[in-house]
Scaffold this motif. Structure first.
Motif, PDB file in Angstrom:
ATOM      1  N   VAL A 135       0.858  -1.178   0.000  1.00  0.00           N
ATOM      2  CA  VAL A 135       0.000   0.000   0.000  1.00  0.00           C
ATOM      3  C   VAL A 135       0.901   1.236   0.000  1.00  0.00           C
ATOM      4  CG1 VAL A 135      -1.866   1.230   1.165  1.00  0.00           C
ATOM      5  CG2 VAL A 135      -1.792  -1.271   1.231  1.00  0.00           C
ATOM      6  N   LEU A 136       0.879   1.953  -1.116  1.00  0.00           N
ATOM      7  CA  LEU A 136       1.711   3.143  -1.289  1.00  0.00           C
ATOM      8  C   LEU A 136       1.065   4.347  -0.605  1.00  0.00           C
ATOM      9  CD1 LEU A 136       2.592   2.727  -5.068  1.00  0.00           C
ATOM     10  CD2 LEU A 136       4.080   2.290  -3.117  1.00  0.00           C
ATOM     11  N   ASN A 137       1.830   5.359  -0.252  1.00  0.00           N
ATOM     12  CA  ASN A 137       3.256   5.465  -0.454  1.00  0.00           C
ATOM     13  C   ASN A 137       4.036   4.867   0.717  1.00  0.00           C
ATOM     14  OD1 ASN A 137       3.062   6.885  -2.895  1.00  0.00           O
ATOM     15  ND2 ASN A 137       3.143   8.838  -1.899  1.00  0.00           N
TER      16      ASN A 137
ATOM     17  N   LYS B 187      -2.545   2.323  -4.208  1.00  0.00           N
ATOM     18  CA  LYS B 187      -2.355   3.575  -3.489  1.00  0.00           C
ATOM     19  C   LYS B 187      -3.694   4.019  -2.930  1.00  0.00           C
ATOM     20  CE  LYS B 187      -0.143   8.057  -3.716  1.00  0.00           C
ATOM     21  NZ  LYS B 187       0.708   8.946  -4.492  1.00  0.00           N
ATOM     22  N   LEU B 188      -3.727   4.164  -1.613  1.00  0.00           N
ATOM     23  CA  LEU B 188      -4.914   4.630  -0.907  1.00  0.00           C
ATOM     24  C   LEU B 188      -4.554   5.919  -0.190  1.00  0.00           C
ATOM     25  CD1 LEU B 188      -5.971   1.264   0.813  1.00  0.00           C
ATOM     26  CD2 LEU B 188      -6.752   2.150  -1.375  1.00  0.00           C
TER      27      LEU B 188
ATOM     28  N   GLU C  97       1.276  -3.209   4.698  1.00  0.00           N
ATOM     29  CA  GLU C  97       1.009  -1.831   5.133  1.00  0.00           C
ATOM     30  C   GLU C  97       2.174  -1.314   5.955  1.00  0.00           C
ATOM     31  OE1 GLU C  97      -0.843   0.715   4.903  1.00  0.00           O
ATOM     32  OE2 GLU C  97      -2.949   0.245   4.789  1.00  0.00           O
ATOM     33  N   ASP C  98       2.351   0.009   5.949  1.00  0.00           N
ATOM     34  CA  ASP C  98       3.343   0.612   6.831  1.00  0.00           C
ATOM     35  C   ASP C  98       2.824   0.657   8.258  1.00  0.00           C
ATOM     36  OD1 ASP C  98       1.391   2.515   6.219  1.00  0.00           O
ATOM     37  OD2 ASP C  98       2.806   4.149   5.918  1.00  0.00           O
TER      38      ASP C  98
ATOM     39  N   ARG D 168       9.668  10.557   4.747  1.00  0.00           N
ATOM     40  CA  ARG D 168       9.611   9.174   4.281  1.00  0.00           C
ATOM     41  C   ARG D 168      10.996   8.550   4.115  1.00  0.00           C
ATOM     42  NH1 ARG D 168       4.424   7.918   2.736  1.00  0.00           N
ATOM     43  NH2 ARG D 168       3.155   9.591   1.862  1.00  0.00           N
ATOM     44  N   ASN D 169      11.968   9.354   3.762  1.00  0.00           N
ATOM     45  CA  ASN D 169      13.311   8.862   3.447  1.00  0.00           C
ATOM     46  C   ASN D 169      14.169   8.552   4.673  1.00  0.00           C
ATOM     47  OD1 ASN D 169      13.218  11.756   3.860  1.00  0.00           O
ATOM     48  ND2 ASN D 169      15.395  11.775   3.323  1.00  0.00           N
TER      49      ASN D 169
END
Length: 180
Positions: A47-49, A72-73, A104-105, A170-171
């Motif tokens: 599931v992005l991002n 992508k949600l 999922e994250d 995010r990085n």
């Protein structure tokens, strides 16, 4: 590693260092390997991002043939969930008769997972499992089982390792928690 960072208008401090994340990813991959090594070509759906870093590291530890796809949600605005889940990029693969693992994250309220599982069930997969890097048990209000939980956390707002605050952070290889 910086112990404190600033993103937009908020300050964050390190909560979970990269080495601890890597150990948690390895442990959840070991469980998935045991459960799926004899299944025919399971499909992992990231599931992005947010899941991109977790998905990448998880896949490096998966020891059986599998396929990958992404959806992508959107359900967040700033530091809060909106409660409204929108599909921005959908799944084009046929999943009928396939074993599917959603990656999922973070799972907090469960709105996104419930939305996604409902959609996938209509496509007649053999099974659907949920794998998440972070699970917030105190926030979770749904009944969809989350079988693979790398780490459980409280209701803190976190960034890093794929998670963001209005697209920033995010990085970061470590996970940071908001302090203000």
């Amino acid at each position: 590693m910086k112990n404190v960072i600033r993103l937009h208008d908020k300050t964050f401090r390190v909560m979970i260092p990269a080495a601890q994340i890597d150990s948690a990813v390895a442990a959840v991959a070991e469980r998935i390997n045991a459960d799926y090594r004899d299944k025919q070509l399971p499909l992992f759906i990231g599931v992005l991002n947010g899941s991109f870093m977790f998905m990448s590291d998880l896949m490096k530890k998966i020891e059986f043939d599998c396929e990958l796809s992404f959806v992508k949600l959107a359900s967040y605005c700033g530091t809060c969930t909106t409660g409204d889940v929108r599909s921005l990029i959908g799944l084009n693969n046929s999943i009928e008769g396939r074993h599917v693992i959603i990656v999922e994250d973070i799972v907090d309220t469960g709105e996104s997972i419930e939305h996604m599982v409902r959609d996938l069930e209509s496509r007649k997969p053999a099974s659907i499992s949920v794998c998440t890097l972070f699970f917030k048990p105190a926030s979770y209000s749904k009944t969809v089982p989350v079988e693979y939980r790398a780490m459980e956390i409280g209701n803190e707002f976190i960034v890093g390792y794929g998670l963001d605050y209005d697209q920033l952070g995010r990085n970061l290889k470590d996970v940071y928690v908001v302090t203000d």
